[in-house]
Design a protein around this motif. Sequence first.
Motif, mmCIF file in Angstrom:
data_model
loop_
_atom_site.group_PDB
_atom_site.id
_atom_site.type_symbol
_atom_site.label_atom_id
_atom_site.label_comp_id
_atom_site.label_asym_id
_atom_site.label_seq_id
_atom_site.Cartn_x
_atom_site.Cartn_y
_atom_site.Cartn_z
ATOM 1 N N ALA A 51 0.830 -1.210 0.000
ATOM 2 C CA ALA A 51 0.000 0.000 0.000
ATOM 3 C C ALA A 51 0.862 1.257 0.000
ATOM 4 C CB ALA A 51 -0.930 -0.004 1.212
ATOM 5 N N GLU A 52 1.958 1.248 0.758
ATOM 6 C CA GLU A 52 2.852 2.405 0.806
ATOM 7 C C GLU A 52 3.485 2.652 -0.557
ATOM 8 O OE1 GLU A 52 3.646 4.666 3.037
ATOM 9 O OE2 GLU A 52 2.362 3.924 4.653
ATOM 10 N N VAL A 53 3.935 1.592 -1.205
ATOM 11 C CA VAL A 53 4.569 1.733 -2.517
ATOM 12 C C VAL A 53 3.568 2.287 -3.533
ATOM 13 C CG1 VAL A 53 5.591 0.470 -4.454
ATOM 14 C CG2 VAL A 53 6.311 -0.041 -2.116
ATOM 15 N N LEU A 54 2.402 1.672 -3.599
ATOM 16 C CA LEU A 54 1.424 2.091 -4.604
ATOM 17 C C LEU A 54 0.846 3.470 -4.306
ATOM 18 C CD1 LEU A 54 -0.492 -1.202 -5.422
ATOM 19 C CD2 LEU A 54 1.500 -0.213 -6.540
ATOM 20 N N GLY A 55 0.879 3.853 -3.035
ATOM 21 C CA GLY A 55 0.397 5.176 -2.679
ATOM 22 C C GLY A 55 1.217 6.291 -3.305
ATOM 23 N N ALA A 56 2.461 5.980 -3.671
ATOM 24 C CA ALA A 56 3.333 6.971 -4.306
ATOM 25 C C ALA A 56 3.293 6.908 -5.826
ATOM 26 C CB ALA A 56 4.774 6.769 -3.826
ATOM 27 N N LEU A 57 2.592 5.917 -6.378
ATOM 28 C CA LEU A 57 2.595 5.695 -7.826
ATOM 29 C C LEU A 57 1.257 6.050 -8.453
ATOM 30 C CD1 LEU A 57 4.385 2.211 -7.973
ATOM 31 C CD2 LEU A 57 5.416 4.465 -8.356
ATOM 32 N N ASP A 58 1.305 6.240 -9.782
ATOM 33 C CA ASP A 58 0.091 6.506 -10.559
ATOM 34 C C ASP A 58 -0.222 5.369 -11.529
ATOM 35 O OD1 ASP A 58 -0.020 9.208 -9.450
ATOM 36 O OD2 ASP A 58 1.716 9.581 -10.737
ATOM 37 N N GLY A 59 0.725 4.458 -11.715
ATOM 38 C CA GLY A 59 0.540 3.329 -12.607
ATOM 39 C C GLY A 59 1.579 2.272 -12.303
ATOM 40 N N LEU A 60 1.351 1.060 -12.807
ATOM 41 C CA LEU A 60 2.216 -0.076 -12.496
ATOM 42 C C LEU A 60 2.398 -0.937 -13.735
ATOM 43 C CD1 LEU A 60 3.613 -1.910 -10.282
ATOM 44 C CD2 LEU A 60 1.359 -3.022 -10.046
ATOM 45 N N ILE A 61 3.631 -1.389 -13.952
ATOM 46 C CA ILE A 61 3.917 -2.370 -14.992
ATOM 47 C C ILE A 61 4.551 -3.587 -14.345
ATOM 48 C CG2 ILE A 61 5.233 -2.908 -17.080
ATOM 49 C CD1 ILE A 61 5.093 0.005 -17.860
#
Length: 247
Positions: A58-68
Amino acid sequence: MNASKPLIGLTTYLEQAQQGVWDVQASFLPKVYFEAVYRAGGIPVLLPPQPVDDEIAAEVLGALDGLIITGGKDVDPARYGQEPHPTTDEPRPDRDAWEDALLTAAIERELPFLGICRGLQVLNVARGGSLIQHLPDVVGSTRYNAGGGVFTVNEVGIAGGTRLAELVADEAIGVKSYHHQAVDELGDGLVVTARSDDGTVQAVELPDHPFGVAVQWHPEEDAAEDARLFAGLVDAARAYRAGKGAV
């Protein structure tokens, strides 16, 4: 931070690597992946395999706008209840757990994501599906994996009315393949959006997700033809970023 450029996280390999006098485990990713992201208008952020739990994801994705979720070694067949085929890679449980956690959290928070090759397989397994562990046993040829780092070109048919069809705007395209595994039983909620002429699944998506697309081929290897996939992800990530700012 430039508000017009969304942050796109890319999962990476963890392999033994040599540089100068050093021979150590290292996290890395071929340049073509992150080149494709910044050419599409995003900012690539590399995500090395690491111990993970729900809070870390959750912490990692909270800083991102997209994921590959990128390509790489085979998913551990134990994750879908099978014994390994003789050709299946040695399991990489750290990467499997890391990518499964990131992808599951991305789906829950409706974060735009793109799966590439292994990334499609991680998605299918995360949704309860299974994999064909060695395609030559099924299709009778090595048309999808010639070996030696040589990509083969295969034509795939695109299903109409899908997000993938909107992105590529063609009924069929030639793609660069390097895989010996593929979807067997389809995971929950996924729909097949592309197949090759022997029936092999070449793309899936989550139809109720803002941008949940995964392809079995390697779009990063054909920037002219497949830049549309990265552009679509970056556009969706930009909209996601704008939505975060509005909260």
